[in-house]
Motif scaffolding. Sequence first.
Motif, PDB file in Angstrom:
ATOM      1  N   TYR A  75       0.828  -1.191   0.000  1.00 17.76           N
ATOM      2  CA  TYR A  75       0.000   0.000   0.000  1.00 17.76           C
ATOM      3  C   TYR A  75       0.870   1.252   0.000  1.00 17.76           C
ATOM      4  CZ  TYR A  75      -3.000   3.676   1.820  1.00 17.76           C
ATOM      5  OH  TYR A  75      -3.648   4.863   2.010  1.00 17.76           O
ATOM      6  N   PHE A  76       1.795   1.331   0.932  1.00 17.48           N
ATOM      7  CA  PHE A  76       2.606   2.532   1.040  1.00 17.48           C
ATOM      8  C   PHE A  76       3.573   2.688  -0.124  1.00 17.48           C
ATOM      9  CE2 PHE A  76       1.499   1.941   5.564  1.00 17.48           C
ATOM     10  CZ  PHE A  76       0.820   3.138   5.726  1.00 17.48           C
ATOM     11  N   SER A  77       4.108   1.574  -0.581  1.00 17.06           N
ATOM     12  CA  SER A  77       5.081   1.664  -1.674  1.00 17.06           C
ATOM     13  C   SER A  77       4.428   2.209  -2.936  1.00 17.06           C
ATOM     14  CB  SER A  77       5.727   0.312  -1.940  1.00 17.06           C
ATOM     15  OG  SER A  77       4.772  -0.627  -2.342  1.00 17.06           O
ATOM     16  N   LYS A  78       3.193   1.842  -3.189  1.00 20.66           N
ATOM     17  CA  LYS A  78       2.496   2.368  -4.364  1.00 20.66           C
ATOM     18  C   LYS A  78       2.294   3.875  -4.252  1.00 20.66           C
ATOM     19  CE  LYS A  78       0.050  -1.832  -5.590  1.00 20.66           C
ATOM     20  NZ  LYS A  78      -1.250  -2.476  -5.748  1.00 20.66           N
ATOM     21  N   ARG A  79       1.970   4.317  -3.078  1.00 19.62           N
ATOM     22  CA  ARG A  79       1.759   5.764  -2.875  1.00 19.62           C
ATOM     23  C   ARG A  79       3.084   6.523  -2.926  1.00 19.62           C
ATOM     24  NH1 ARG A  79      -3.448   7.145  -0.175  1.00 19.62           N
ATOM     25  NH2 ARG A  79      -2.344   9.073   0.273  1.00 19.62           N
ATOM     26  N   LEU A  80       4.121   5.947  -2.337  1.00 17.48           N
ATOM     27  CA  LEU A  80       5.423   6.609  -2.329  1.00 17.48           C
ATOM     28  C   LEU A  80       6.100   6.585  -3.697  1.00 17.48           C
ATOM     29  CD1 LEU A  80       6.832   5.375   1.075  1.00 17.48           C
ATOM     30  CD2 LEU A  80       6.143   7.692   0.490  1.00 17.48           C
ATOM     31  N   PHE A  81       5.750   5.597  -4.523  1.00 13.17           N
ATOM     32  CA  PHE A  81       6.369   5.489  -5.837  1.00 13.17           C
ATOM     33  C   PHE A  81       6.111   6.728  -6.683  1.00 13.17           C
ATOM     34  CE2 PHE A  81       6.309   4.266 -10.329  1.00 13.17           C
ATOM     35  CZ  PHE A  81       7.612   3.837 -10.451  1.00 13.17           C
ATOM     36  N   LYS A  82       4.941   7.319  -6.537  1.00 12.24           N
ATOM     37  CA  LYS A  82       4.605   8.505  -7.325  1.00 12.24           C
ATOM     38  C   LYS A  82       5.563   9.658  -7.047  1.00 12.24           C
ATOM     39  CE  LYS A  82      -0.229   7.247  -7.504  1.00 12.24           C
ATOM     40  NZ  LYS A  82      -1.573   7.558  -7.067  1.00 12.24           N
ATOM     41  N   LYS A  83       5.980   9.766  -5.806  1.00 11.34           N
ATOM     42  CA  LYS A  83       6.840  10.888  -5.415  1.00 11.34           C
ATOM     43  C   LYS A  83       8.329  10.528  -5.408  1.00 11.34           C
ATOM     44  CE  LYS A  83       6.774  14.689  -2.171  1.00 11.34           C
ATOM     45  NZ  LYS A  83       6.112  15.281  -1.019  1.00 11.34           N
ATOM     46  N   TYR A  84       8.646   9.284  -5.056  1.00  7.21           N
ATOM     47  CA  TYR A  84      10.036   8.839  -4.919  1.00  7.21           C
ATOM     48  C   TYR A  84      10.283   7.539  -5.684  1.00  7.21           C
ATOM     49  CZ  TYR A  84       9.570  11.971  -0.908  1.00  7.21           C
ATOM     50  OH  TYR A  84       9.302  13.045  -0.107  1.00  7.21           O
ATOM     51  N   PRO A  85      10.152   7.534  -6.996  1.00 13.53           N
ATOM     52  CA  PRO A  85      10.262   6.267  -7.733  1.00 13.53           C
ATOM     53  C   PRO A  85      11.630   5.594  -7.621  1.00 13.53           C
ATOM     54  CG  PRO A  85      10.221   8.124  -9.247  1.00 13.53           C
ATOM     55  CD  PRO A  85       9.921   8.664  -7.875  1.00 13.53           C
ATOM     56  N   GLU A  86      12.695   6.365  -7.705  1.00 17.29           N
ATOM     57  CA  GLU A  86      14.040   5.770  -7.659  1.00 17.29           C
ATOM     58  C   GLU A  86      14.318   5.124  -6.309  1.00 17.29           C
ATOM     59  OE1 GLU A  86      15.972   5.425 -10.282  1.00 17.29           O
ATOM     60  OE2 GLU A  86      14.460   6.462 -11.464  1.00 17.29           O
ATOM     61  N   GLU A  87      13.908   5.769  -5.249  1.00 20.66           N
ATOM     62  CA  GLU A  87      14.165   5.254  -3.905  1.00 20.66           C
ATOM     63  C   GLU A  87      13.379   3.965  -3.653  1.00 20.66           C
ATOM     64  OE1 GLU A  87      13.498   8.366  -4.695  1.00 20.66           O
ATOM     65  OE2 GLU A  87      15.089   9.609  -3.846  1.00 20.66           O
ATOM     66  N   VAL A  88      12.115   3.945  -4.091  1.00 22.46           N
ATOM     67  CA  VAL A  88      11.291   2.746  -3.896  1.00 22.46           C
ATOM     68  C   VAL A  88      11.872   1.571  -4.686  1.00 22.46           C
ATOM     69  CG1 VAL A  88       9.020   1.735  -4.343  1.00 22.46           C
ATOM     70  CG2 VAL A  88       9.189   4.018  -3.340  1.00 22.46           C
ATOM     71  N   LEU A  89      12.270   1.818  -5.920  1.00 19.94           N
ATOM     72  CA  LEU A  89      12.852   0.747  -6.731  1.00 19.94           C
ATOM     73  C   LEU A  89      14.158   0.242  -6.128  1.00 19.94           C
ATOM     74  CD1 LEU A  89      12.137   2.055 -10.326  1.00 19.94           C
ATOM     75  CD2 LEU A  89      11.152   0.046  -9.231  1.00 19.94           C
ATOM     76  N   ALA A  90      14.977   1.141  -5.627  1.00 22.93           N
ATOM     77  CA  ALA A  90      16.238   0.725  -5.004  1.00 22.93           C
ATOM     78  C   ALA A  90      15.972  -0.167  -3.785  1.00 22.93           C
ATOM     79  CB  ALA A  90      17.056   1.944  -4.603  1.00 22.93           C
ATOM     80  N   LEU A  91      14.972   0.171  -2.989  1.00 25.80           N
ATOM     81  CA  LEU A  91      14.626  -0.653  -1.828  1.00 25.80           C
ATOM     82  C   LEU A  91      14.123  -2.030  -2.254  1.00 25.80           C
ATOM     83  CD1 LEU A  91      12.863   1.970   0.451  1.00 25.80           C
ATOM     84  CD2 LEU A  91      15.064   0.870   0.846  1.00 25.80           C
ATOM     85  N   TYR A  92      13.315  -2.071  -3.289  1.00 23.33           N
ATOM     86  CA  TYR A  92      12.815  -3.354  -3.771  1.00 23.33           C
ATOM     87  C   TYR A  92      13.949  -4.229  -4.294  1.00 23.33           C
ATOM     88  CZ  TYR A  92       7.790  -2.386  -3.490  1.00 23.33           C
ATOM     89  OH  TYR A  92       6.515  -2.150  -3.055  1.00 23.33           O
ATOM     90  N   TRP A  93      14.858  -3.655  -5.087  1.00 24.89           N
ATOM     91  CA  TRP A  93      15.987  -4.444  -5.593  1.00 24.89           C
ATOM     92  C   TRP A  93      16.839  -4.962  -4.434  1.00 24.89           C
ATOM     93  CZ3 TRP A  93      16.147  -6.689 -10.022  1.00 24.89           C
ATOM     94  CH2 TRP A  93      15.567  -6.113 -11.154  1.00 24.89           C
ATOM     95  N   ARG A  94      17.050  -4.123  -3.426  1.00 28.18           N
ATOM     96  CA  ARG A  94      17.822  -4.542  -2.250  1.00 28.18           C
ATOM     97  C   ARG A  94      17.143  -5.718  -1.549  1.00 28.18           C
ATOM     98  NH1 ARG A  94      17.264  -1.298   2.972  1.00 28.18           N
ATOM     99  NH2 ARG A  94      15.466  -2.617   2.847  1.00 28.18           N
ATOM    100  N   ASP A  95      15.813  -5.633  -1.420  1.00 28.51           N
ATOM    101  CA  ASP A  95      15.071  -6.708  -0.763  1.00 28.51           C
ATOM    102  C   ASP A  95      15.155  -8.011  -1.560  1.00 28.51           C
ATOM    103  OD1 ASP A  95      14.378  -4.982   1.258  1.00 28.51           O
ATOM    104  OD2 ASP A  95      12.306  -4.702   0.580  1.00 28.51           O
ATOM    105  N   VAL A  96      15.087  -7.918  -2.885  1.00 30.30           N
ATOM    106  CA  VAL A  96      15.196  -9.117  -3.720  1.00 30.30           C
ATOM    107  C   VAL A  96      16.548  -9.779  -3.500  1.00 30.30           C
ATOM    108  CG1 VAL A  96      15.403  -9.933  -6.101  1.00 30.30           C
ATOM    109  CG2 VAL A  96      13.532  -8.398  -5.475  1.00 30.30           C
TER     110      VAL A  96
END
Length: 81
Positions: free
Chosen positions: A1-22
């Motif tokens: 839920y939060f990642s979808k909302r934050l993606f609009k404002k901070y796309p690079e940061e959200v993607l970096a966190l997801y790649w790190r988690d993977v």
Amino acid sequence: YFSKRLFKKYPEEVLALYWRDVHFLLRTANKRNYDQAVGLLRRIKSFMKKKGDLEGWKRQFGELKETHKRKRNFMAMLGGL
């Protein structure tokens, strides 16, 4: 839920966190971690598609597959991506 909302404002940061988690999930070879990693990869692909960066997706996904090519069970799960 939060990642979808934050993606609009901070796309690079959200993607970096997801790649790190993977990458973190793939440290330990077990099916549950692989399932979670594949779920995150689907979300990453979706976000990168919205962002218009499919070339970046292909590059990073290719690097991930090359890094983890010896994990046959994980590689088999990537068929839909």
